[in-house]
Design an enzyme around this catalytic site. Structure first.
Site, mmCIF file in Angstrom:
data_model
loop_
_atom_site.group_PDB
_atom_site.id
_atom_site.type_symbol
_atom_site.label_atom_id
_atom_site.label_comp_id
_atom_site.label_asym_id
_atom_site.label_seq_id
_atom_site.Cartn_x
_atom_site.Cartn_y
_atom_site.Cartn_z
ATOM 1 N N GLY A 1 -17.494 -6.452 -0.253
ATOM 2 C CA GLY A 1 -16.528 -5.484 -0.805
ATOM 3 C C GLY A 1 -16.188 -5.800 -2.249
ATOM 4 O O GLY A 1 -15.071 -5.548 -2.719
ATOM 5 N N LYS B 1 -6.221 -7.813 6.231
ATOM 6 C CA LYS B 1 -5.555 -7.018 7.258
ATOM 7 C C LYS B 1 -6.073 -5.587 7.199
ATOM 8 O O LYS B 1 -6.644 -5.214 6.164
ATOM 9 C CB LYS B 1 -4.044 -7.070 7.081
ATOM 10 N N ASP C 1 -2.183 -12.866 5.282
ATOM 11 C CA ASP C 1 -0.968 -12.056 5.305
ATOM 12 C C ASP C 1 -0.321 -12.379 3.965
ATOM 13 O O ASP C 1 0.206 -13.483 3.787
ATOM 14 C CB ASP C 1 -0.060 -12.474 6.464
ATOM 15 N N HIS C 2 -0.399 -11.460 3.017
ATOM 16 C CA HIS C 2 -0.044 -11.864 1.651
ATOM 17 C C HIS C 2 1.431 -12.254 1.514
ATOM 18 O O HIS C 2 1.808 -12.957 0.591
ATOM 19 C CB HIS C 2 -0.454 -10.807 0.611
ATOM 20 N N HIS D 1 3.810 -8.596 8.377
ATOM 21 C CA HIS D 1 4.718 -9.220 7.404
ATOM 22 C C HIS D 1 6.125 -9.488 7.969
ATOM 23 O O HIS D 1 6.680 -10.564 7.764
ATOM 24 C CB HIS D 1 4.861 -8.344 6.161
HETATM 25 N N1 LIG Z 1 -6.475 -2.409 -1.634
HETATM 26 C C1 LIG Z 1 -5.386 -3.053 -1.247
HETATM 27 O O1 LIG Z 1 -4.368 -3.121 -1.933
HETATM 28 C C2 LIG Z 1 -5.357 -3.763 0.059
HETATM 29 C C3 LIG Z 1 -6.468 -3.802 0.872
HETATM 30 N N2 LIG Z 1 -6.431 -4.510 2.042
HETATM 31 C C4 LIG Z 1 -7.615 -4.580 2.907
HETATM 32 O O2 LIG Z 1 -8.714 -5.062 2.140
HETATM 33 C C5 LIG Z 1 -9.932 -4.488 2.593
HETATM 34 C C6 LIG Z 1 -10.620 -3.805 1.423
HETATM 35 O O3 LIG Z 1 -9.801 -2.776 0.931
HETATM 36 P P1 LIG Z 1 -10.097 -2.005 -0.431
HETATM 37 O O4 LIG Z 1 -10.683 -2.914 -1.431
HETATM 38 O O5 LIG Z 1 -8.867 -1.275 -0.752
HETATM 39 O O6 LIG Z 1 -11.227 -0.951 0.026
HETATM 40 P P2 LIG Z 1 -12.166 -0.062 -0.909
HETATM 41 O O7 LIG Z 1 -12.473 1.171 -0.120
HETATM 42 O O8 LIG Z 1 -11.644 0.069 -2.269
HETATM 43 O O9 LIG Z 1 -13.491 -0.936 -1.013
HETATM 44 C C7 LIG Z 1 -14.350 -1.108 0.078
HETATM 45 C C8 LIG Z 1 -15.495 -2.020 -0.305
HETATM 46 O O10 LIG Z 1 -16.360 -2.105 0.826
HETATM 47 C C9 LIG Z 1 -17.686 -1.862 0.419
HETATM 48 N N3 LIG Z 1 -18.409 -1.230 1.523
HETATM 49 C C10 LIG Z 1 -18.054 -0.163 2.248
HETATM 50 N N4 LIG Z 1 -18.972 0.091 3.178
HETATM 51 C C11 LIG Z 1 -19.929 -0.835 3.030
HETATM 52 C C12 LIG Z 1 -21.165 -1.089 3.677
HETATM 53 N N5 LIG Z 1 -21.594 -0.350 4.697
HETATM 54 N N6 LIG Z 1 -21.886 -2.135 3.250
HETATM 55 C C13 LIG Z 1 -21.476 -2.903 2.221
HETATM 56 N N7 LIG Z 1 -20.324 -2.711 1.562
HETATM 57 C C14 LIG Z 1 -19.580 -1.683 1.973
HETATM 58 C C15 LIG Z 1 -17.573 -0.958 -0.781
HETATM 59 O O11 LIG Z 1 -18.707 -1.106 -1.587
HETATM 60 P P3 LIG Z 1 -19.565 0.132 -2.115
HETATM 61 O O12 LIG Z 1 -18.583 1.206 -2.410
HETATM 62 O O13 LIG Z 1 -20.269 -0.414 -3.321
HETATM 63 O O14 LIG Z 1 -20.462 0.452 -1.017
HETATM 64 C C16 LIG Z 1 -16.353 -1.527 -1.478
HETATM 65 O O15 LIG Z 1 -16.716 -2.640 -2.242
HETATM 66 C C17 LIG Z 1 -9.517 -3.556 3.733
HETATM 67 O O16 LIG Z 1 -9.607 -4.272 4.942
HETATM 68 C C18 LIG Z 1 -8.072 -3.236 3.442
HETATM 69 O O17 LIG Z 1 -7.363 -2.907 4.618
HETATM 70 C C19 LIG Z 1 -5.319 -5.226 2.417
HETATM 71 C C20 LIG Z 1 -4.187 -5.221 1.651
HETATM 72 C C21 LIG Z 1 -4.101 -4.464 0.433
HETATM 73 O O1 LIG Z 2 0.622 -4.986 3.072
HETATM 74 C C1 LIG Z 2 1.303 -4.137 2.537
HETATM 75 O O2 LIG Z 2 2.286 -4.536 1.693
HETATM 76 C C2 LIG Z 2 2.779 -3.654 0.702
HETATM 77 C C3 LIG Z 2 4.093 -4.250 0.228
HETATM 78 O O3 LIG Z 2 3.827 -5.497 -0.339
HETATM 79 P P1 LIG Z 2 4.805 -6.130 -1.437
HETATM 80 O O4 LIG Z 2 4.172 -7.426 -1.757
HETATM 81 O O5 LIG Z 2 4.853 -5.160 -2.579
HETATM 82 O O6 LIG Z 2 6.152 -6.252 -0.788
HETATM 83 C C4 LIG Z 2 2.982 -2.254 1.230
HETATM 84 O O7 LIG Z 2 3.286 -1.386 0.153
HETATM 85 C C5 LIG Z 2 1.707 -1.779 1.878
HETATM 86 O O8 LIG Z 2 1.940 -0.508 2.473
HETATM 87 C C6 LIG Z 2 1.257 -2.740 2.946
HETATM 88 O O9 LIG Z 2 -0.052 -2.376 3.395
#
Ligand SMILES: NC(=O)C1=CN([C@@H]2O[C@H](COP(=O)(O)OP(=O)(O)OC[C@H]3O[C@@H](n4cnc5c(N)ncnc54)[C@H](OP(=O)(O)O)[C@@H]3O)[C@@H](O)[C@H]2O)C=CC1
Ligand SMILES: O=C1O[C@H](COP(=O)(O)O)[C@@H](O)[C@H](O)[C@H]1O
Length: 500
Positions: free
Chosen positions: A10, A150, A179-180, A242
């Site tokens: 990812g 998560k 769990d951040h 959290h």
């Molecule tokens: N974003 C956030 O703030 C937060 C995210 N999370 C968790 O972190 C994880 C990632 O989230 P996020 O970064 O937002 O997601 P995104 O949708 O932004 O990114 C997903 C990533 O997965 C890759 N991907 C998707 N499908 C495939 C595949 N079949 N093979 C290989 N790579 C694949 C994509 O690469 P490509 O597009 O190049 O295929 C991309 O790099 C999730 O579990 C999310 O719940 C948790 C807390 C906060």
């Molecule tokens: O994990 C999550 O946390 C944020 C809140 O995080 P904080 O560090 O800003 O308190 C929340 O907005 C989001 O919905 C949830 O997925």
């Protein structure tokens, strides 16, 4: 620190960009990365190494808490990064990845210490773990670790199912569930507050504490996450992880030793003592809310069902408050209240401990009023610990007034949660990661609430965007003779009183 390979699934995603690269960069600047490290980013889209390094650099420029102006440092940092195209569902790609990991290990003289970070959609977690095992990536002569984002499951059954699948490829000690909130400095400081201060340690029980209030209120709404959030709600998004982690960190008792295992053991004991809720009784102890249109910081804010991607008929919870009972000798009789919501009046994550007020009657007989003593632990956006005491104000005819004593204040340059957590995982310290047992017990406690919400056994209270949540959440405490402490308005009144 041991040299290692950091494999990021990812690598082109949002989390990598906003949190992971800035965290790695700050660790590098602080010399907290191993001397030799090979960082391999993976994604489906085609990128050259140079394009990938450019994206990493852009993310640091945009999201890092600091950027060093010494460009040779940036160059040295980026030089560790390589990119490979990999579709996580394609088993052949893992064979190619193994060849590349080994080639880099040889070039850089890195032992087979491999960290796999899954920053991808949760439905891909189990497949990746299995492929790591079957491709031989996980058969190392050094150590292997898995960092997992998560959400960990959608309910009790899916979480158990995921755990069984992960455990076929990784031992529990090798799994680091992020769990951040556990990476936030003030949450990590809870351990020291309660255990390293005999004054507080002596009071940390039902003899002295009347209730504990844990709040995580946000001003943001669902934003661009409708697809995920509408199926999750505040209960899965915040409470199951959290909020219950904050509760465990507050309610646990002094372990025999301050070690990862002992702390986790104490947290597990707290979760095992939570009084289970019956589905039919959920409405007595849990308040469910959803924001309606209102105003945040003077700007109009749409109601939840008018947000892009949300159905007009959605019954999803954007607010949850609950009364939690811990049936153990330390906490019998002390309600723990938790409350979290989106589109509320203020961004505030805090824990307020209200002490029993045994002298109240004594002073009331003298026509004087005392406020309860409070220990206020502010976690976000400000970090602070303060104690509210009663004191006579000589400028106000010696009238009794609450005063607040601050113990800490905001410091510059404090590492972010992801920095701390990635650093801990790199050195193999799992204290501030969620153990499977904690996760399972959290889902067990939450499961009847999920079912009661699903079956609409609990009313859905609308609350205005920009408010402190539904009135029902205030009644929940009123029933027990308490009130929520220190919503900003209350704080303002207190400060005004102090200034007067
Ligand atoms: N974003 C956030 O703030 C937060 C995210 N999370 C968790 O972190 C994880 C990632 O989230 P996020 O970064 O937002 O997601 P995104 O949708 O932004 O990114 C997903 C990533 O997965 C890759 N991907 C998707 N499908 C495939 C595949 N079949 N093979 C290989 N790579 C694949 C994509 O690469 P490509 O597009 O190049 O295929 C991309 O790099 C999730 O579990 C999310 O719940 C948790 C807390 C906060
Ligand atoms: O994990 C999550 O946390 C944020 C809140 O995080 P904080 O560090 O800003 O308190 C929340 O907005 C989001 O919905 C949830 O997925």
């Amino acid at each position: 620190m041991e040299s290692m390979t950091f494999v990021l699934f990812g690598a082109t995603g949002d989390l990598a960009k906003r949190k992971i690269y800035p965290a790695l960069y700050n660790l590098f600047i602080d010399q907290k990365l191993p001397q030799s490290i090979s960082i391999i980013g993976l994604g489906r889209r085609a990128l050259s190494d140079a394009e990938f390094q450019n994206r990493v650099e852009q993310s640091i420029e945009t999201f890092s808490r600091r950027v060093e102006h010494d460009y040779s440092k940036m160059g040295e940092f980026l030089n560790a990064f390589r990119y490979k195209v990999l579709d996580v569902t394609n088993t052949e790609d893992y064979g190619k990845l193994l060849d590349f990991v080994e080639q880099r290990e040889e070039e850089l003289h890195i032992p087979e210490n491999r960290m796999f970070y899954l920053s991808v959609a949760p439905e891909l977690f189990d497949g990746i773990a299995l492929n790591i095992k079957e491709s031989g990536l996980g058969s190392t002569t050094g150590w292997k670790r898995l960092i997992i984002e998560k959400p960990f499951g959608h309910d009790l059954e899916s979480a158990r199912d995921l755990n069984v699948k992960l455990s076929k490829a990784f031992e529990e000690e090798e799994i680091y569930r992020i769990d951040h909130y556990l990476g936030k400095p003030m949450v990590q400081n809870l351990e020291a507050l309660a255990f390293a201060n005999p004054v507080l340690q002596a009071l940390w029980n039902n003899q002295y504490i009347a209730n504990v209030q844990i709040t995580a209120s946000e001003t943001v709404g669902v934003e661009e996450r409708a697809a995920y959030y509408d199926g999750a709600g505040a209960i899965r998004d915040m409470v199951q992880n959290h909020m219950l982690q904050l509760l465990m960190m507050t309610a646990m008792h002094l372990p025999k030793q301050i070690s990862a295992n002992d702390i986790r053991e104490e947290k597990r004991k707290v979760m095992e003592s939570l009084r289970p809720l019956k589905k039919e009784d959920v409405g007595l102890h849990v308040i469910r809310g959803q924001y309606s249109a209102g105003e945040i910081h003077g700007q109009p804010a749409a109601g939840y069902t008018d947000e892009p991607g949300i159905e007009a008929s959605s019954h999803n919870d954007t607010f949850v408050a609950a009364r939690v009972r811990i049936d153990n000798p330390f906490w019998n009789g002390v309600p723990f209240y938790i409350r979290t919501g989106k589109r509320m009046k203020e961004k505030s994550t805090r824990i307020v401990i209200e002490f029993k007020d045994s002298l109240k009657e004594l002073y009331r007989n003298r026509n004087e009023q005392t406020e309860p003593n409070l220990l206020i632990i502010e976690i976000n956006p400000n970090e602070n610990v303060s104690l509210q005491l009663n004191s006579k104000n000589p400028l106000n005819d010696g009238k009794m007034e609450p005063v607040r004593i601050n113990f800490t204040s905001e410091q510059e340059g404090v590492p972010e949660a992801y920095e701390r957590l990635i650093f801990d995982a790199i050195r193999g310290d799992s204290t501030f990661f969620a153990h499977w047992k904690e996760v399972e017990l959290s889902w067990e406690w939450v499961q009847p609430i999920l079912e009661a919400f699903e079956e609409n056994l609990v009313p859905l209270h609308l609350y205005q965007a920009g408010s402190y949540g539904p009135e029902a959440a205030h009644h929940l405490l009123k029933e027990d003779g308490f009130k929520w402490w220190l919503d900003k308005e209350a704080l303002k009144n207190l400060e005004l009183a102090l200034q007067a």
